[in-house]
Write a protein that holds these residues in place. Structure first.
Motif, PDB file in Angstrom:
ATOM      1  N   ASN A  36       0.832  -1.197   0.000  1.00 37.57           N
ATOM      2  CA  ASN A  36       0.000   0.000   0.000  1.00 37.57           C
ATOM      3  C   ASN A  36       0.873   1.256   0.000  1.00 37.57           C
ATOM      4  O   ASN A  36       0.635   2.187  -0.763  1.00 37.57           O
ATOM      5  CB  ASN A  36      -0.935  -0.016   1.207  1.00 37.57           C
ATOM      6  CG  ASN A  36      -1.905   1.137   1.218  1.00 37.57           C
ATOM      7  OD1 ASN A  36      -2.225   1.692   0.186  1.00 37.57           O
ATOM      8  ND2 ASN A  36      -2.379   1.489   2.391  1.00 37.57           N
ATOM      9  N   ALA A  37       1.875   1.282   0.843  1.00 38.23           N
ATOM     10  CA  ALA A  37       2.771   2.438   0.919  1.00 38.23           C
ATOM     11  C   ALA A  37       3.493   2.652  -0.411  1.00 38.23           C
ATOM     12  O   ALA A  37       3.624   3.798  -0.875  1.00 38.23           O
ATOM     13  CB  ALA A  37       3.779   2.240   2.046  1.00 38.23           C
ATOM     14  N   ASP A  38       3.963   1.587  -1.036  1.00 37.56           N
ATOM     15  CA  ASP A  38       4.635   1.699  -2.331  1.00 37.56           C
ATOM     16  C   ASP A  38       3.703   2.239  -3.407  1.00 37.56           C
ATOM     17  O   ASP A  38       4.076   3.110  -4.199  1.00 37.56           O
ATOM     18  CB  ASP A  38       5.180   0.339  -2.784  1.00 37.56           C
ATOM     19  CG  ASP A  38       6.322  -0.153  -1.921  1.00 37.56           C
ATOM     20  OD1 ASP A  38       6.913   0.668  -1.179  1.00 37.56           O
ATOM     21  OD2 ASP A  38       6.620  -1.359  -1.985  1.00 37.56           O
ATOM     22  N   LEU A  39       2.468   1.727  -3.439  1.00 37.36           N
ATOM     23  CA  LEU A  39       1.505   2.181  -4.448  1.00 37.36           C
ATOM     24  C   LEU A  39       1.095   3.629  -4.224  1.00 37.36           C
ATOM     25  O   LEU A  39       0.955   4.396  -5.182  1.00 37.36           O
ATOM     26  CB  LEU A  39       0.270   1.270  -4.440  1.00 37.36           C
ATOM     27  CG  LEU A  39       0.506  -0.146  -4.959  1.00 37.36           C
ATOM     28  CD1 LEU A  39      -0.713  -1.027  -4.674  1.00 37.36           C
ATOM     29  CD2 LEU A  39       0.811  -0.141  -6.442  1.00 37.36           C
ATOM     30  N   GLN A  40       0.909   4.007  -2.973  1.00 39.04           N
ATOM     31  CA  GLN A  40       0.556   5.396  -2.687  1.00 39.04           C
ATOM     32  C   GLN A  40       1.689   6.341  -3.075  1.00 39.04           C
ATOM     33  O   GLN A  40       1.446   7.407  -3.644  1.00 39.04           O
ATOM     34  CB  GLN A  40       0.205   5.563  -1.210  1.00 39.04           C
ATOM     35  CG  GLN A  40      -1.152   4.989  -0.870  1.00 39.04           C
ATOM     36  CD  GLN A  40      -1.515   5.208   0.591  1.00 39.04           C
ATOM     37  OE1 GLN A  40      -0.697   5.638   1.405  1.00 39.04           O
ATOM     38  NE2 GLN A  40      -2.750   4.889   0.918  1.00 39.04           N
ATOM     39  N   ALA A  41       2.927   5.965  -2.795  1.00 36.25           N
ATOM     40  CA  ALA A  41       4.072   6.800  -3.163  1.00 36.25           C
ATOM     41  C   ALA A  41       4.167   6.937  -4.684  1.00 36.25           C
ATOM     42  O   ALA A  41       4.414   8.030  -5.210  1.00 36.25           O
ATOM     43  CB  ALA A  41       5.361   6.210  -2.600  1.00 36.25           C
ATOM     44  N   ALA A  42       3.937   5.836  -5.401  1.00 32.72           N
ATOM     45  CA  ALA A  42       3.976   5.885  -6.865  1.00 32.72           C
ATOM     46  C   ALA A  42       2.862   6.776  -7.400  1.00 32.72           C
ATOM     47  O   ALA A  42       3.077   7.556  -8.337  1.00 32.72           O
ATOM     48  CB  ALA A  42       3.854   4.482  -7.441  1.00 32.72           C
ATOM     49  N   ALA A  43       1.676   6.674  -6.808  1.00 32.63           N
ATOM     50  CA  ALA A  43       0.556   7.505  -7.246  1.00 32.63           C
ATOM     51  C   ALA A  43       0.843   8.981  -6.989  1.00 32.63           C
ATOM     52  O   ALA A  43       0.567   9.830  -7.846  1.00 32.63           O
ATOM     53  CB  ALA A  43      -0.726   7.081  -6.533  1.00 32.63           C
ATOM     54  N   ARG A  44       1.417   9.293  -5.824  1.00 31.07           N
ATOM     55  CA  ARG A  44       1.749  10.696  -5.532  1.00 31.07           C
ATOM     56  C   ARG A  44       2.785  11.239  -6.512  1.00 31.07           C
ATOM     57  O   ARG A  44       2.672  12.369  -6.983  1.00 31.07           O
ATOM     58  CB  ARG A  44       2.268  10.812  -4.096  1.00 31.07           C
ATOM     59  CG  ARG A  44       1.183  10.776  -3.079  1.00 31.07           C
ATOM     60  CD  ARG A  44       1.712  11.151  -1.681  1.00 31.07           C
ATOM     61  NE  ARG A  44       0.771  10.695  -0.701  1.00 31.07           N
ATOM     62  CZ  ARG A  44       0.875   9.551  -0.028  1.00 31.07           C
ATOM     63  NH1 ARG A  44       1.908   8.766  -0.199  1.00 31.07           N
ATOM     64  NH2 ARG A  44      -0.035   9.207   0.851  1.00 31.07           N
ATOM     65  N   ALA A  48       1.764  14.279  -9.032  1.00 28.90           N
ATOM     66  CA  ALA A  48       2.320  15.544  -8.544  1.00 28.90           C
ATOM     67  C   ALA A  48       2.254  16.612  -9.635  1.00 28.90           C
ATOM     68  O   ALA A  48       2.718  16.412 -10.749  1.00 28.90           O
ATOM     69  CB  ALA A  48       3.750  15.343  -8.074  1.00 28.90           C
ATOM     70  N   GLY A  49       1.671  17.724  -9.306  1.00 29.84           N
ATOM     71  CA  GLY A  49       1.627  18.846 -10.237  1.00 29.84           C
ATOM     72  C   GLY A  49       0.513  18.777 -11.273  1.00 29.84           C
ATOM     73  O   GLY A  49       0.287  19.750 -11.986  1.00 29.84           O
ATOM     74  N   LEU A  50      -0.175  17.652 -11.395  1.00 29.18           N
ATOM     75  CA  LEU A  50      -1.265  17.572 -12.366  1.00 29.18           C
ATOM     76  C   LEU A  50      -2.518  18.217 -11.797  1.00 29.18           C
ATOM     77  O   LEU A  50      -2.855  17.992 -10.639  1.00 29.18           O
ATOM     78  CB  LEU A  50      -1.576  16.111 -12.731  1.00 29.18           C
ATOM     79  CG  LEU A  50      -0.493  15.309 -13.429  1.00 29.18           C
ATOM     80  CD1 LEU A  50      -0.972  13.881 -13.650  1.00 29.18           C
ATOM     81  CD2 LEU A  50      -0.126  15.941 -14.753  1.00 29.18           C
ATOM     82  N   PRO A  51      -3.196  19.055 -12.595  1.00 27.50           N
ATOM     83  CA  PRO A  51      -4.453  19.632 -12.086  1.00 27.50           C
ATOM     84  C   PRO A  51      -5.490  18.521 -11.889  1.00 27.50           C
ATOM     85  O   PRO A  51      -5.543  17.559 -12.652  1.00 27.50           O
ATOM     86  CB  PRO A  51      -4.887  20.592 -13.189  1.00 27.50           C
ATOM     87  CG  PRO A  51      -4.114  20.230 -14.390  1.00 27.50           C
ATOM     88  CD  PRO A  51      -2.905  19.464 -13.951  1.00 27.50           C
TER      89      PRO A  51
END
Length: 92
Positions: A36-44, A48-51
């Motif tokens: 979960n932590a790995d997937l959340q970090a990848a998603a962030r 990042a920066g996308l509207p």
């Protein structure tokens, strides 16, 4: 009394989940916290920066419950899973 307990009344979804668990096809999630932590970090990193724009959709309750189950198996919030499914679809 026969000593036999009455069978509980199950919804179609509950019956399907019960049948799946009894068939041996049930998939348990290993190390969900780390994944979960790995997937959340990848998603962030990806987002990042996308509207972003918040939307509302109405979907059948059964589909939402299944999405929540799939998300739990992957160790992520269901909104993140829905977002990734939509992203994957539009990128094809």
């Amino acid at each position: 009394m026969t000593g036999k307990e009455p069978e509980p009344i199950l919804s179609d979804d509950e019956r399907e989940d019960y049948d799946l668990s009894e068939s041996g096809d049930w998939v348990e999630v290993d190390d969900a916290g780390s994944r979960n932590a790995d997937l959340q970090a990848a998603a962030r990193r990806h987002l990042a920066g996308l509207p972003r724009r918040r939307i509302s959709i109405a979907i059948p309750e059964r589909d939402l419950l299944r999405l929540k189950t799939k998300a739990a198996e992957k160790g992520m919030p269901y909104q993140t899973l829905i977002n990734s499914i939509l992203h994957e679809y539009v990128e094809r």
